[in-house]
Design a protein around this motif. Sequence first.
Motif, PDB file in Angstrom:
ATOM      1  N   THR A 150       0.844  -1.192   0.000  1.00 17.40           N
ATOM      2  CA  THR A 150       0.000   0.000   0.000  1.00 17.40           C
ATOM      3  C   THR A 150       0.876   1.238   0.000  1.00 17.40           C
ATOM      4  O   THR A 150       2.095   1.167   0.147  1.00 17.40           O
ATOM      5  N   THR A 151       0.249   2.416  -0.166  1.00 17.92           N
ATOM      6  CA  THR A 151       1.007   3.671  -0.144  1.00 17.92           C
ATOM      7  C   THR A 151       1.689   3.887   1.200  1.00 17.92           C
ATOM      8  O   THR A 151       2.672   4.609   1.292  1.00 17.92           O
ATOM      9  N   GLY A 152       1.169   3.235   2.233  1.00 14.03           N
ATOM     10  CA  GLY A 152       1.787   3.336   3.542  1.00 14.03           C
ATOM     11  C   GLY A 152       2.877   2.305   3.781  1.00 14.03           C
ATOM     12  O   GLY A 152       3.461   2.255   4.865  1.00 14.03           O
ATOM     13  N   GLY A 153       3.166   1.474   2.771  1.00 12.35           N
ATOM     14  CA  GLY A 153       4.225   0.490   2.892  1.00 12.35           C
ATOM     15  C   GLY A 153       3.800  -0.846   3.456  1.00 12.35           C
ATOM     16  O   GLY A 153       4.646  -1.695   3.754  1.00 12.35           O
ATOM     17  N   LEU A 154       2.476  -1.062   3.602  1.00 15.88           N
ATOM     18  CA  LEU A 154       1.991  -2.333   4.139  1.00 15.88           C
ATOM     19  C   LEU A 154       1.929  -3.370   3.015  1.00 15.88           C
ATOM     20  O   LEU A 154       1.226  -3.175   2.029  1.00 15.88           O
ATOM     21  N   PRO A 155       2.675  -4.477   3.127  1.00 15.98           N
ATOM     22  CA  PRO A 155       2.683  -5.483   2.052  1.00 15.98           C
ATOM     23  C   PRO A 155       1.314  -6.134   1.865  1.00 15.98           C
ATOM     24  O   PRO A 155       0.575  -6.331   2.823  1.00 15.98           O
ATOM     25  N   PHE A 156       0.988  -6.435   0.626  1.00 12.54           N
ATOM     26  CA  PHE A 156      -0.203  -7.239   0.333  1.00 12.54           C
ATOM     27  C   PHE A 156       0.101  -8.115  -0.891  1.00 12.54           C
ATOM     28  O   PHE A 156       0.950  -7.790  -1.705  1.00 12.54           O
ATOM     29  N   GLY A 157      -0.584  -9.218  -0.986  1.00 10.15           N
ATOM     30  CA  GLY A 157      -0.321 -10.141  -2.087  1.00 10.15           C
ATOM     31  C   GLY A 157       0.955 -10.940  -1.847  1.00 10.15           C
ATOM     32  O   GLY A 157       1.497 -10.988  -0.735  1.00 10.15           O
TER      33      GLY A 157
END
Length: 219
Positions: A150-157
């Motif tokens: 995410t734009t906040g640096g939270l990994p996804f996928g």
Amino acid sequence: MEGKSKAGERVRIGILTKVFTTELVDAAIARHDRGDRRRRLLPARLVVYFVLALCLFARESYEEVLRVLTSGIPGSRALTSVNRSSLCRARSPLGEEVLETVFRQVAGPLATPDTPGAWWHGMRLLALDGTQFDLPDSTRNGDTFDGPSTTGGLPFGFPQVRAVVLAEIGTHGVLDARLGGYRDGERSLAYPLARSTGFGDLVIADRGFWSVEFAYAFT
């Protein structure tokens, strides 16, 4: 239908061993000193063929790939009693260098002068393109290759590896390839592939690659 399926599997395994001969595989293992005297698990040659078979049967489970491999490659019966975790551990000491050496021994153009779609005005047609592959969602893969966030640096996928490939258009034969992490740019990965082009090659790529500097690199 089942008989046809098994026959198709044998054909693909036969092609695999014809292209990646035991002599070629053993030479790559010896070059990087990954011989069996350094191993406590499976013979290095069988591990190489197992990894290659995983690519050939990419949609199949480890267990199914084992079944196909042991039915088509002499001497591979040693794999039948090996569990999934042992196969994962056996791949680690082999190292990426052996597999890269095997790849570079077989990579190259395949077209003949009569191959349709391989030539334009006497020039060999090559394509340069990039893609991404999902990797198993492990901490090690995430740390090594990274992935979308995410734009906040939270990994996804899933973590992803980025690949840029130089291939012959008429045959889809791969001449060279470079791998990197999710954050690596396709253009930076593509520059070293210029070493695998030469006089008489016409390289086609999308607009995301080209610049004056890039054109000079591939001239």
